[in-house]
Design a protein around this motif. Structure first.
Motif, PDB file in Angstrom:
ATOM      1  N   GLY A  30      55.171  32.727  49.737  1.00  0.00           N
ATOM      2  CA  GLY A  30      54.054  31.841  50.044  1.00  0.00           C
ATOM      3  C   GLY A  30      53.750  30.861  48.931  1.00  0.00           C
ATOM      4  O   GLY A  30      54.170  31.047  47.787  1.00  0.00           O
ATOM      5  N   VAL A  31      53.006  29.839  49.292  1.00  0.00           N
ATOM      6  CA  VAL A  31      52.629  28.795  48.335  1.00  0.00           C
ATOM      7  C   VAL A  31      51.395  29.191  47.535  1.00  0.00           C
ATOM      8  O   VAL A  31      51.299  28.941  46.340  1.00  0.00           O
ATOM      9  CB  VAL A  31      52.370  27.464  49.065  1.00  0.00           C
ATOM     10  N   GLY A  32      50.433  29.811  48.196  1.00  0.00           N
ATOM     11  CA  GLY A  32      49.184  30.139  47.527  1.00  0.00           C
ATOM     12  C   GLY A  32      48.511  31.320  48.194  1.00  0.00           C
ATOM     13  O   GLY A  32      49.155  32.106  48.896  1.00  0.00           O
ATOM     14  N   SER A  33      47.225  31.426  47.985  1.00  0.00           N
ATOM     15  CA  SER A  33      46.444  32.499  48.598  1.00  0.00           C
ATOM     16  C   SER A  33      45.101  31.948  49.047  1.00  0.00           C
ATOM     17  O   SER A  33      44.596  30.968  48.502  1.00  0.00           O
ATOM     18  CB  SER A  33      46.240  33.671  47.633  1.00  0.00           C
ATOM     19  N   GLN A  34      44.570  32.586  50.056  1.00  0.00           N
ATOM     20  CA  GLN A  34      43.246  32.232  50.563  1.00  0.00           C
ATOM     21  C   GLN A  34      42.301  33.352  50.145  1.00  0.00           C
ATOM     22  O   GLN A  34      42.432  34.485  50.601  1.00  0.00           O
ATOM     23  CB  GLN A  34      43.296  32.098  52.085  1.00  0.00           C
ATOM     24  N   ALA A  35      41.400  33.043  49.222  1.00  0.00           N
ATOM     25  CA  ALA A  35      40.445  34.052  48.761  1.00  0.00           C
ATOM     26  C   ALA A  35      39.474  34.387  49.889  1.00  0.00           C
ATOM     27  O   ALA A  35      38.919  33.497  50.518  1.00  0.00           O
ATOM     28  CB  ALA A  35      39.686  33.545  47.542  1.00  0.00           C
ATOM     29  N   GLN A  36      39.272  35.665  50.116  1.00  0.00           N
ATOM     30  CA  GLN A  36      38.396  36.108  51.204  1.00  0.00           C
ATOM     31  C   GLN A  36      37.061  36.627  50.693  1.00  0.00           C
ATOM     32  O   GLN A  36      36.038  36.457  51.353  1.00  0.00           O
ATOM     33  CB  GLN A  36      39.094  37.216  51.994  1.00  0.00           C
ATOM     34  N   SER A  37      37.066  37.264  49.540  1.00  0.00           N
ATOM     35  CA  SER A  37      35.861  37.943  49.044  1.00  0.00           C
ATOM     36  C   SER A  37      35.087  37.037  48.098  1.00  0.00           C
ATOM     37  O   SER A  37      35.197  37.140  46.872  1.00  0.00           O
ATOM     38  CB  SER A  37      36.247  39.254  48.359  1.00  0.00           C
ATOM     39  N   LEU A  38      34.292  36.154  48.688  1.00  0.00           N
ATOM     40  CA  LEU A  38      33.502  35.197  47.923  1.00  0.00           C
ATOM     41  C   LEU A  38      32.076  35.163  48.444  1.00  0.00           C
ATOM     42  O   LEU A  38      31.834  35.395  49.636  1.00  0.00           O
ATOM     43  CB  LEU A  38      34.093  33.781  48.040  1.00  0.00           C
TER      44      LEU A  38
ATOM     45  N   GLY B 276      19.962  31.153  50.557  1.00  0.00           N
ATOM     46  CA  GLY B 276      20.271  31.555  49.196  1.00  0.00           C
ATOM     47  C   GLY B 276      21.733  31.868  48.978  1.00  0.00           C
ATOM     48  O   GLY B 276      22.370  31.325  48.076  1.00  0.00           O
ATOM     49  N   MET B 277      22.297  32.754  49.827  1.00  0.00           N
ATOM     50  CA  MET B 277      23.684  33.195  49.655  1.00  0.00           C
ATOM     51  C   MET B 277      24.413  33.209  50.992  1.00  0.00           C
ATOM     52  O   MET B 277      23.818  33.490  52.040  1.00  0.00           O
ATOM     53  CB  MET B 277      23.730  34.583  49.011  1.00  0.00           C
ATOM     54  N   TYR B 278      25.714  32.934  50.940  1.00  0.00           N
ATOM     55  CA  TYR B 278      26.526  32.821  52.150  1.00  0.00           C
ATOM     56  C   TYR B 278      27.914  33.381  51.863  1.00  0.00           C
ATOM     57  O   TYR B 278      28.747  32.716  51.266  1.00  0.00           O
ATOM     58  CB  TYR B 278      26.612  31.361  52.563  1.00  0.00           C
ATOM     59  N   PRO B 279      28.216  34.620  52.284  1.00  0.00           N
ATOM     60  CA  PRO B 279      29.545  35.192  52.064  1.00  0.00           C
ATOM     61  C   PRO B 279      30.555  34.575  53.037  1.00  0.00           C
ATOM     62  O   PRO B 279      30.334  34.553  54.247  1.00  0.00           O
ATOM     63  CB  PRO B 279      29.340  36.686  52.370  1.00  0.00           C
ATOM     64  N   LEU B 280      31.671  34.120  52.509  1.00  0.00           N
ATOM     65  CA  LEU B 280      32.713  33.533  53.346  1.00  0.00           C
ATOM     66  C   LEU B 280      33.969  33.319  52.505  1.00  0.00           C
ATOM     67  O   LEU B 280      33.923  33.385  51.270  1.00  0.00           O
ATOM     68  CB  LEU B 280      32.245  32.204  53.949  1.00  0.00           C
ATOM     69  N   GLY B 281      35.069  33.017  53.159  1.00  0.00           N
ATOM     70  CA  GLY B 281      36.323  32.801  52.461  1.00  0.00           C
ATOM     71  C   GLY B 281      36.451  31.402  51.881  1.00  0.00           C
ATOM     72  O   GLY B 281      35.579  30.535  52.063  1.00  0.00           O
ATOM     73  N   SER B 282      37.579  31.167  51.216  1.00  0.00           N
ATOM     74  CA  SER B 282      37.762  29.907  50.488  1.00  0.00           C
ATOM     75  C   SER B 282      37.902  28.704  51.400  1.00  0.00           C
ATOM     76  O   SER B 282      37.800  27.566  50.932  1.00  0.00           O
ATOM     77  CB  SER B 282      38.989  30.014  49.571  1.00  0.00           C
TER      78      SER B 282
ATOM     79  N   THR C 219      46.519  21.212  47.972  1.00  0.00           N
ATOM     80  CA  THR C 219      45.487  20.214  48.249  1.00  0.00           C
ATOM     81  C   THR C 219      45.266  20.061  49.741  1.00  0.00           C
ATOM     82  O   THR C 219      44.125  20.000  50.210  1.00  0.00           O
ATOM     83  CB  THR C 219      45.894  18.855  47.638  1.00  0.00           C
ATOM     84  N   ALA C 220      46.346  20.010  50.492  1.00  0.00           N
ATOM     85  CA  ALA C 220      46.229  19.821  51.932  1.00  0.00           C
ATOM     86  C   ALA C 220      45.630  21.034  52.620  1.00  0.00           C
ATOM     87  O   ALA C 220      44.876  20.913  53.586  1.00  0.00           O
ATOM     88  CB  ALA C 220      47.600  19.520  52.528  1.00  0.00           C
ATOM     89  N   ASP C 221      45.951  22.214  52.116  1.00  0.00           N
ATOM     90  CA  ASP C 221      45.511  23.457  52.758  1.00  0.00           C
ATOM     91  C   ASP C 221      44.124  23.904  52.323  1.00  0.00           C
ATOM     92  O   ASP C 221      43.513  24.732  52.975  1.00  0.00           O
ATOM     93  CB  ASP C 221      46.486  24.584  52.422  1.00  0.00           C
ATOM     94  N   GLY C 222      43.644  23.425  51.181  1.00  0.00           N
ATOM     95  CA  GLY C 222      42.402  23.961  50.658  1.00  0.00           C
ATOM     96  C   GLY C 222      42.560  25.406  50.234  1.00  0.00           C
ATOM     97  O   GLY C 222      41.642  26.204  50.380  1.00  0.00           O
ATOM     98  N   VAL C 223      43.754  25.752  49.729  1.00  0.00           N
ATOM     99  CA  VAL C 223      44.006  27.120  49.268  1.00  0.00           C
ATOM    100  C   VAL C 223      44.302  27.090  47.774  1.00  0.00           C
ATOM    101  O   VAL C 223      44.298  26.034  47.149  1.00  0.00           O
ATOM    102  CB  VAL C 223      45.148  27.788  50.063  1.00  0.00           C
ATOM    103  N   PHE C 224      44.589  28.255  47.201  1.00  0.00           N
ATOM    104  CA  PHE C 224      44.630  28.388  45.754  1.00  0.00           C
ATOM    105  C   PHE C 224      45.853  29.179  45.314  1.00  0.00           C
ATOM    106  O   PHE C 224      46.446  29.927  46.087  1.00  0.00           O
ATOM    107  CB  PHE C 224      43.352  29.065  45.262  1.00  0.00           C
TER     108      PHE C 224
END
Length: 419
Positions: free
Chosen positions: A136-144, A262-268, A340-345
């Protein structure tokens, strides 16, 4: 399952770092000199168009003389199309955006001996029977957890919470300051949020917990009952609006961006919406979810591999296909374009990012490890499928009075009936 993501357009790199001129090893049928074509089945979206993909691979084509033919799904999605093509004997050389499972694994090349796979994100997490079948190219953070920095300041919260006691205290302070402490929504989001928030704690307490469930050393109910207790307490205290369970997730996004939450749990993937929203009435921050008292913080980061690639084992152009995948997941210009295109890391990536994305990059870089979420991945998998839908149903039952203990029992009953 194809990865869920929101897309945003990005510049396509025009400079190719030097490629290894020789074909990658491990192929099972190299193409002849006059037939250097690689077919690639990709996911197409409003931003990831054929033009994007063609521009991405053009430097590779120019350097190697290999013609890359980009193909979109002919069925509902890439997964369905690939299955149909396998049955028809027309499978592409490379498939993007889906992951190997027990059915697909025999159909794709083992990449374990390819040295360039070693440093790609989560390669071992997605291995099956110890074989690296996908890169894979990157990862999508889920626990944020995204948060409103203005709200924190007005509520007197001096630092982002690192333990559940601190998190509970912050919820109370936000409520007292007139904010919706925690934003949620209906559909898939209700259950996903709870899983996302609990992964750092669960994976600290029970590493590779999906395998522990499969080995009958842990039950799903025992794994999630403590988080059900947290959630039920928040509902009882009014920190979550019970009516929010009826919201569309896009409405929940909008509520957060209006500055009343105040807070919003969601992925990247939320970063794309934040970046496209223009100027917001507050500054957005993001932190890794809390863990139990006494645990090291931050805990393991729940994540999924982003933009995965597999090579079809029956390809007549497997050497060229391997060269292409190596380029896509290791060339710095190609990586930057896709991130950049995917918005992933990608851990350690030096890509120009928005302030929120920069904070997420730091969370990924500082995480002790990236861990499989939900049903798991590769060999780290539950012995049952369909968890996410059932999990959401059970979490939503907490809104109507189901106790955490009964919710945990319902989860165990479902696993026993469907395992």
């Amino acid at each position: 399952m194809e990865t869920r993501r929101l897309w945003r357009a990005g510049a396509v790199a025009a400079v190719l770092l030097p490629l290894i001129a020789t074909a990658a090893c491990g192929g099972n049928g190299a193409a002849s000199d006059d037939s250097k074509e690689v077919r690639v089945l990709v996911n197409l979206t409003d931003n990831l168009t054929k033009d994007f993909w063609n521009d991405l691979v053009k430097p590779f084509e120019d350097e190697t003389g290999i013609d890359v033919k980009i193909e979109g799904p002919t069925g509902t999605n890439v997964s369905e199309t690939f299955s149909s093509q396998l049955a028809a004997g027309t499978a592409p050389d490379v498939v993007q955006s889906i992951f190997p499972d027990d059915q697909i694994a025999p159909e794709v090349l083992d990449l374990s001996d390819e040295s360039w796979v070693e440093d790609t994100p989560m390669a071992d997490t997605y291995a099956i029977d110890g074989k690296r079948l996908v890169a894979g190219v990157g990862s999508q953070a889920q626990s944020l957890v995204y948060y409103n920095k203005t709200a924190f300041e007005k509520a007197g919260i001096k630092a982002t919470p690192q333990t559940w006691d601190e998190f509970n205290a912050a919820l109370g302070q936000l409520a007292d300051a007139g904010y919706t402490p925690l934003q949620t929504a209906g559909q898939w989001q209700t259950g996903l949020q709870l899983q996302q928030m609990w992964h750092p704690t669960l994976n600290t307490e029970q590493p590779e917990w999906q395998s522990a469930v499969a080995d009958e050393k842990l039950t799903l109910g025992d794994a999630f009952e403590p988080m059900f207790e947290h959630y039920a307490t928040w509902l009882g205290d009014g920190y979550i609006k019970k009516t929010d369970v009826g919201l569309d997730p896009t409405t929940a996004d909008a509520n957060f961006m209006e500055g009343k939450v105040g807070m919003y749990p969601l992925g990247s993937w939320l970063v794309a919406s934040l970046d496209n929203a223009g100027e917001l009435p507050f500054e957005v921050g993001v932190f890794s979810p809390p863990v139990d008292e006494g645990m090291a913080y931050p805990g393991p980061q729940g994540a999924t591999m982003a933009s995965p690639y597999m090579v079809y084992a029956g390809s007549e152009h497997s050497d060229e296909a391997l060269q292409l995948v190596e380029y896509l997941v290791t060339d710095q210009a190609a990586i930057e374009s896709q991130l950049t295109a995917d918005g992933v890391f990608r851990a350690g990536a030096a890509v120009e990012q928005s302030p929120v994305a920069t904070e997420i990059q730091a969370i990924i870089d500082e995480a002790p490890e990236l861990v499989a979420v939900g049903e798991g991945a590769g060999d780290i998998r539950l012995p049952v499928v369909g968890l996410n839908d059932k999990f959401t149903e059970i979490v939503q039952s907490l809104y109507t009075g189901t106790s955490p203990e009964d919710a945990a029992k319902a989860l165990d009953d479902w696993a026993e009936q469907n395992g």
